[in-house]
Design an enzyme around this catalytic site. Structure first.
Site, PDB file in Angstrom:
ATOM      1  N   ASN A   9       0.909  -1.285   0.090  1.00 25.01           N
ATOM      2  CA  ASN A   9       0.114  -0.019   0.172  1.00 25.01           C
ATOM      3  C   ASN A   9       0.954   1.041   0.215  1.00 25.01           C
ATOM      4  OD1 ASN A   9      -1.640   2.134   0.427  1.00 25.01           O
ATOM      5  ND2 ASN A   9      -2.359   1.262   2.456  1.00 25.01           N
ATOM      6  N   TRP A  10       0.931   1.871  -1.109  1.00 27.51           N
ATOM      7  CA  TRP A  10       1.952   2.947  -1.240  1.00 27.51           C
ATOM      8  C   TRP A  10       1.249   4.219  -0.514  1.00 27.51           C
ATOM      9  CZ3 TRP A  10       3.839   2.541  -7.110  1.00 27.51           C
ATOM     10  CH2 TRP A  10       4.665   1.497  -7.304  1.00 27.51           C
ATOM     11  N   LYS A  11       0.301   4.324  -0.230  1.00 28.88           N
ATOM     12  CA  LYS A  11      -0.453   5.260   0.390  1.00 28.88           C
ATOM     13  C   LYS A  11      -0.186   6.574  -0.411  1.00 28.88           C
ATOM     14  CE  LYS A  11      -0.018   3.199   4.892  1.00 28.88           C
ATOM     15  NZ  LYS A  11       0.113   3.240   6.421  1.00 28.88           N
ATOM     16  N   HIS A  93      -9.487   1.016   5.374  1.00 26.67           N
ATOM     17  CA  HIS A  93      -8.105   1.122   5.926  1.00 26.67           C
ATOM     18  C   HIS A  93      -8.224   2.156   7.102  1.00 26.67           C
ATOM     19  CE1 HIS A  93      -4.029   2.363   6.623  1.00 26.67           C
ATOM     20  NE2 HIS A  93      -3.623   1.302   6.114  1.00 26.67           N
ATOM     21  N   GLU A  95      -6.681   4.367   8.089  1.00 28.96           N
ATOM     22  CA  GLU A  95      -6.214   6.015   7.909  1.00 28.96           C
ATOM     23  C   GLU A  95      -7.880   6.566   7.321  1.00 28.96           C
ATOM     24  OE1 GLU A  95      -2.621   5.517   5.637  1.00 28.96           O
ATOM     25  OE2 GLU A  95      -1.754   4.785   7.474  1.00 28.96           O
ATOM     26  N   GLU A 165      -4.844  -5.101  10.656  1.00 29.16           N
ATOM     27  CA  GLU A 165      -3.751  -4.229  10.912  1.00 29.16           C
ATOM     28  C   GLU A 165      -3.991  -3.284  12.401  1.00 29.16           C
ATOM     29  OE1 GLU A 165      -2.074  -2.804   6.819  1.00 29.16           O
ATOM     30  OE2 GLU A 165      -3.791  -1.572   7.326  1.00 29.16           O
ATOM     31  N   GLY A 171       2.854   2.158  10.715  1.00 29.20           N
ATOM     32  CA  GLY A 171       3.748   3.167  10.645  1.00 29.20           C
ATOM     33  C   GLY A 171       4.742   3.522  11.920  1.00 29.20           C
ATOM     34  N   SER A 211       3.904  -2.139  10.184  1.00 27.55           N
ATOM     35  CA  SER A 211       5.213  -2.118  10.315  1.00 27.55           C
ATOM     36  C   SER A 211       5.815  -3.689   9.758  1.00 27.55           C
ATOM     37  CB  SER A 211       5.548  -1.861  11.671  1.00 27.55           C
ATOM     38  OG  SER A 211       5.417  -0.661  12.110  1.00 27.55           O
ATOM     39  N   GLY A 232       2.985  -1.113   4.144  1.00 21.76           N
ATOM     40  CA  GLY A 232       3.092   0.331   4.007  1.00 21.76           C
ATOM     41  C   GLY A 232       4.414   0.638   3.336  1.00 21.76           C
ATOM     42  N   GLY A 233       4.886   1.231   4.482  1.00 21.34           N
ATOM     43  CA  GLY A 233       6.454   2.099   4.139  1.00 21.34           C
ATOM     44  C   GLY A 233       7.348   1.011   3.631  1.00 21.34           C
TER      45      GLY A 233
HETATM   46  P1  13P Z   1       3.510   0.215   7.598  1.00 17.18           P
HETATM   47  O1  13P Z   1       3.823  -0.925   6.893  1.00 17.18           O
HETATM   48  O2  13P Z   1       4.027   1.398   7.014  1.00 17.18           O
HETATM   49  O3  13P Z   1       3.277   0.251   9.054  1.00 17.18           O
HETATM   50  O4  13P Z   1       1.904   0.486   7.096  1.00 17.18           O
HETATM   51  C1  13P Z   1       0.983  -0.417   7.120  1.00 17.18           C
HETATM   52  C2  13P Z   1      -0.394  -0.055   6.291  1.00 17.18           C
HETATM   53  O5  13P Z   1      -1.079   0.798   6.761  1.00 17.18           O
HETATM   54  C3  13P Z   1      -0.685  -1.082   5.258  1.00 17.18           C
HETATM   55  O6  13P Z   1      -1.945  -0.623   4.789  1.00 17.18           O
END
Ligand code: 13P
Length: 248
Positions: A9-11, A93, A95, A165, A171, A211, A232-233
């Site tokens: 997920n590149w956000k 998600h 967020e 999640e 993050g 993470s 994510g990251g």
């Molecule tokens: P991180 O891997 O950066 O913690 O993010 C997880 C995430 O929100 C994937 O959707």
């Protein structure tokens, strides 16, 4: 047999040219994997990535509108996503839930619409730190699953991916221990078993997210019920994402 699915997920990261570069690199580094690999770039990069014709990497969107078309300024519909060639869509998600007020009901509407139009929803659930500290994780996640699956029929369940999640692990560099993550994922599978029966529950893929890094991917993927990761990251760099996909 559940084929593991690892999604990036590149956000809100990467311009079109950056996305193309990363997409090409990821395609290279995951070549020999037998895991299903998905990347979820920003909407703006979906068509360009699709035009690359990647063979090992599938595409997903990070969100979609709960309506098919109409006066919804700024929204993107399921038909538009289908048009780009993407096959998955992340819904609910944390967020989106936290920052944009998305409710379980909206998440459910989006999941139903995605299924109706042939996209696989990746339904995200998970507790906040306060909820975990209050011992509410199980109850909360069970409720999120029950509400997200309302109206999804038995034959559709295997089209769905669930991502567990924990919000406090996103993050932050904090990962749920592999055992704790697995325990919640077992609860999710049991909830699906109660709704649809054991056979259906044993087929659905449930990812862990929060993470995930090359250093912890193998331990997480080793667990009985963790069928993949939503990253994510660490999905922004092909080298790291490749190392996660190639966790074996
Ligand atoms: P991180 O891997 O950066 O913690 O993010 C997880 C995430 O929100 C994937 O959707």
């Amino acid at each position: 047999m559940r084929i593991p699915i690892i999604a990036g997920n590149w956000k809100m990261h990467k311009t079109i040219s950056e996305a193309i570069e990363a997409g090409r690199e990821i395609e290279q580094v995951v070549q020999s994997s037998d895991v299903e690999v998905v990347i979820c770039p920003p909407f703006t990069a979906l068509s360009a990535l699709s035009a690359l014709g990647l063979t090992k990497v599938k595409l997903g969107a990070q969100n979609m509108c709960a309506e098919v078309a109409g006066a919804y300024t700024g929204e993107v519909s399921v038909l538009m996503l289908r048009d780009t060639g993407c096959q998955y869509v992340v819904v609910g998600h944390s967020e989106r839930r936290e920052l944009y007020g998305e409710t379980d009901e909206l998440v459910n509407q989006k999941a139903l619409l995605a299924l109706e139009h042939g996209l696989h929803p990746i339904i995200c659930v998970g507790e906040t730190l306060a909820q975990r500290k209050a011992g509410e994780t199980e109850r909360l996640v069970i409720g999120q699953i029950e509400r997200a699956f309302t109206g999804i029929n038995k034959a559709q369940v295997h089209e769905v991916v669930v991502a567990y999640e924990p919000v406090w692990a996103i993050g932050t560099g904090e990962t749920a221990s592999a055992e704790d993550a697995n325990a919640v994922i077992v609860t999710i599978r049991q909830t699906i078993a109660k709704l649809y029966g054991d056979d259906v529950a044993s087929e659905i893929r449930i990812q862990y997210g929060g993470s995930v890094k090359p250093a912890n991917a193998r331990e997480l993927m080793k667990q009985s019920d963790i069928d993949g990761a939503l990253v994510g990251g660490a999905s922004l760099q092909a080298e790291d994402f490749g190392a996660i996909v190639n966790y074996k």
